[in-house]
Scaffold this active site. Structure first.
Site, PDB file in Angstrom:
ATOM      1  CG  HIS A   1       6.267  -5.804  -7.741  1.00  0.00           C
ATOM      2  ND1 HIS A   1       6.370  -4.734  -7.658  1.00  0.00           N
ATOM      3  CD2 HIS A   1       6.323  -6.955  -9.252  1.00  0.00           C
ATOM      4  CE1 HIS A   1       5.119  -5.054  -8.442  1.00  0.00           C
ATOM      5  NE2 HIS A   1       4.858  -5.625  -8.918  1.00  0.00           N
TER       6      HIS A   1
ATOM      7  CD  GLU B   1       4.528  -7.046 -13.854  1.00  0.00           C
ATOM      8  OE1 GLU B   1       4.922  -6.231 -12.586  1.00  0.00           O
ATOM      9  OE2 GLU B   1       3.624  -7.516 -13.671  1.00  0.00           O
TER      10      GLU B   1
ATOM     11  CE1 TYR C   1      -1.616  -2.962  -4.741  1.00  0.00           C
ATOM     12  CE2 TYR C   1      -0.298  -4.600  -4.875  1.00  0.00           C
ATOM     13  CZ  TYR C   1      -1.407  -4.656  -4.521  1.00  0.00           C
ATOM     14  OH  TYR C   1      -2.426  -4.630  -3.652  1.00  0.00           O
TER      15      TYR C   1
ATOM     16  CD  GLU D   1       3.238 -10.996  -9.997  1.00  0.00           C
ATOM     17  OE1 GLU D   1       3.337 -10.938 -10.735  1.00  0.00           O
ATOM     18  OE2 GLU D   1       3.629 -10.465 -10.008  1.00  0.00           O
TER      19      GLU D   1
ATOM     20  NE  ARG E   1      -3.741  -1.827  -0.544  1.00  0.00           N
ATOM     21  CZ  ARG E   1      -4.042  -1.992  -1.274  1.00  0.00           C
ATOM     22  NH1 ARG E   1      -4.403  -0.838  -2.120  1.00  0.00           N
ATOM     23  NH2 ARG E   1      -4.597  -2.832  -1.951  1.00  0.00           N
TER      24      ARG E   1
ATOM     25  CG  HIS F   1       5.668 -11.648 -12.914  1.00  0.00           C
ATOM     26  ND1 HIS F   1       5.417  -9.867 -12.784  1.00  0.00           N
ATOM     27  CD2 HIS F   1       7.155 -11.497 -12.343  1.00  0.00           C
ATOM     28  CE1 HIS F   1       6.215  -9.363 -12.074  1.00  0.00           C
ATOM     29  NE2 HIS F   1       6.869  -9.871 -11.422  1.00  0.00           N
TER      30      HIS F   1
ATOM     31  CG  HIS G   1      -2.424 -12.362 -11.826  1.00  0.00           C
ATOM     32  ND1 HIS G   1      -0.951 -12.689 -11.097  1.00  0.00           N
ATOM     33  CD2 HIS G   1      -2.443 -11.726 -12.460  1.00  0.00           C
ATOM     34  CE1 HIS G   1      -0.841 -11.336 -10.952  1.00  0.00           C
ATOM     35  NE2 HIS G   1      -1.768 -10.583 -12.588  1.00  0.00           N
TER      36      HIS G   1
ATOM     37  CG  HIS H   1       0.144  -8.341 -16.064  1.00  0.00           C
ATOM     38  ND1 HIS H   1       0.826  -7.308 -15.458  1.00  0.00           N
ATOM     39  CD2 HIS H   1      -0.590  -8.602 -15.342  1.00  0.00           C
ATOM     40  CE1 HIS H   1       0.807  -6.995 -14.570  1.00  0.00           C
ATOM     41  NE2 HIS H   1      -0.585  -7.937 -13.951  1.00  0.00           N
TER      42      HIS H   1
ATOM     43  CG  ASP I   1      -3.341  -7.427 -13.330  1.00  0.00           C
ATOM     44  OD1 ASP I   1      -3.177  -8.237 -13.459  1.00  0.00           O
ATOM     45  OD2 ASP I   1      -2.906  -6.184 -13.261  1.00  0.00           O
TER      46      ASP I   1
ATOM     47  CG  HIS J   1       2.433  -2.307 -11.714  1.00  0.00           C
ATOM     48  ND1 HIS J   1       1.503  -2.907 -11.235  1.00  0.00           N
ATOM     49  CD2 HIS J   1       3.588  -3.244 -11.650  1.00  0.00           C
ATOM     50  CE1 HIS J   1       1.415  -3.878 -10.972  1.00  0.00           C
ATOM     51  NE2 HIS J   1       2.565  -3.951 -11.262  1.00  0.00           N
TER      52      HIS J   1
ATOM     53  CG  ASP K   1       1.704 -10.513 -15.056  1.00  0.00           C
ATOM     54  OD1 ASP K   1       1.593 -11.338 -16.005  1.00  0.00           O
ATOM     55  OD2 ASP K   1       2.449  -9.726 -14.412  1.00  0.00           O
TER      56      ASP K   1
HETATM   57 ZN    ZN Z   1      -0.952  -8.841 -11.456  1.00  0.00          ZN
HETATM   58 FE    FE Z   2       3.516  -8.798 -12.569  1.00  0.00          FE
HETATM   59 FE    FE Z   3       3.138  -6.590 -10.102  1.00  0.00          FE
END
Ligand code: ZN
Ligand code: FE
Ligand code: FE
Length: 279
Positions: A67, A142, A70, A256, A37, A211, A226, A179, A224, A107, A176
């Protein structure tokens, strides 16, 4: 050699993550540099970082992927939001130097109505203010699904960002699977074609991490979400083909997928079983 691992909780530090990874049959892993967050990062323990560097030097653990949160937006329209993202990323990159030579993935962000072109311009400025000549970390853009006003749903958008970065040699791309599939690239029907397109637009030498995720939604859905390996619209066969594709070999593959640790161990076992050393 196949380098495969999954996203892990960063709570215990580098050596604790390495231990967890090894217990799952993994030899790499990914973690969030701070609370996803966007909050404060935990202090790095220099002794823990040193022990981890030794593990990497011994070859027990391959290149790892940090990473970024996000929720930060490196192409925000709001000055304070943009400044926050830039400060978090700069702090992350400083901290990454405790474990030199690894990857930092982020991202590209959402242009929030400013348009793709403006978004690309702001991200490029963000990177030009962030990267420094002495850094040993490679920063990865990404590939995104193109959900909402997300930048990075087309290979051309990532190429446009990379073209504007002064320290281009510090940059790479993380592919990814969920994605790009959600973004409309048909890795199920034509993986060779998608990778040829990636090579034409960006250049395969820039693909520094994968990913590996299945997708809850169909090709081109821009969603998006997963899914576990083999339980989504990409499917086990296509995901195994990615792991085995000659153009993608040698790069860390990070799961992921929506799993707890035993589920990750099972997927790692499955993908290792599908891997053939040379073809
Ligand atoms: Zn994702
Ligand atoms: Fe990813
Ligand atoms: Fe990501």
């Amino acid at each position: 050699m196949l380098f495969i691992g999954c996203h892990l909780s960063a709570s215990g530090g580098f050596t604790a993550m390495a231990d967890t990874a090894l217990s799952l049959g993994a030899n790499t892993f990914q973690f969030f540099t701070r609370n996803p967050r966007g909050g404060a990062a935990k202090d790095i323990d220099p002794a823990d970082a040193a022990a981890f560097r030794a593990l990497q030097q011994s070859g027990t653990i391959g290149t790892i992927v940090a990473h970024a949160s996000y929720t930060i937006n490196p192409c925000a329209a709001n000055e304070a939001t943009l400044d926050f993202a830039r400060r978090m990323m700069a702090d992350d990159l400083q901290r990454m130097e405790y474990v030199p030579g690894n990857l930092y993935n982020f991202h590209p962000g959402s242009h929030v109505g400013q348009g793709i072109e403006k978004g690309v311009e702001i991200i490029t400025q963000t990177l030009n203010g962030l990267l420094f000549p002495e850094q040993t970390t490679t920063v990865l853009l990404e590939t995104m699904s193109g959900k909402g006003s997300e930048v990075g749903g087309r290979f051309e958008e990532l190429r446009a960002i990379l073209d504007g970065v002064q320290l281009r040699e510090k940059m790479g791309v993380c592919l990814d699977s969920c994605h790009i599939f959600d973004g409309g690239y048909d890795i199920v029907g034509d993986l060779d074609g998608v990778l040829a397109e990636f090579d034409r637009v960006i250049g395969l030498e820039s693909r520094r991490a994968i990913h590996l995720n299945d997708s809850k939604n169909p090709l081109g859905s821009h969603k998006d979400r997963h899914e576990k390996i083999g339980q989504g619209n990409i499917g086990e066969k296509a995901l195994c083909a990615i792991v085995n594709h000659p153009a993608l070999r040698g790069r860390p593959v990070i799961l992921e997928t929506p799993n707890e640790l035993p589920g990750y161990a099972e997927e790692i076992r499955l993908l290792r079983g599908s891997y053939t050393e040379n073809d």
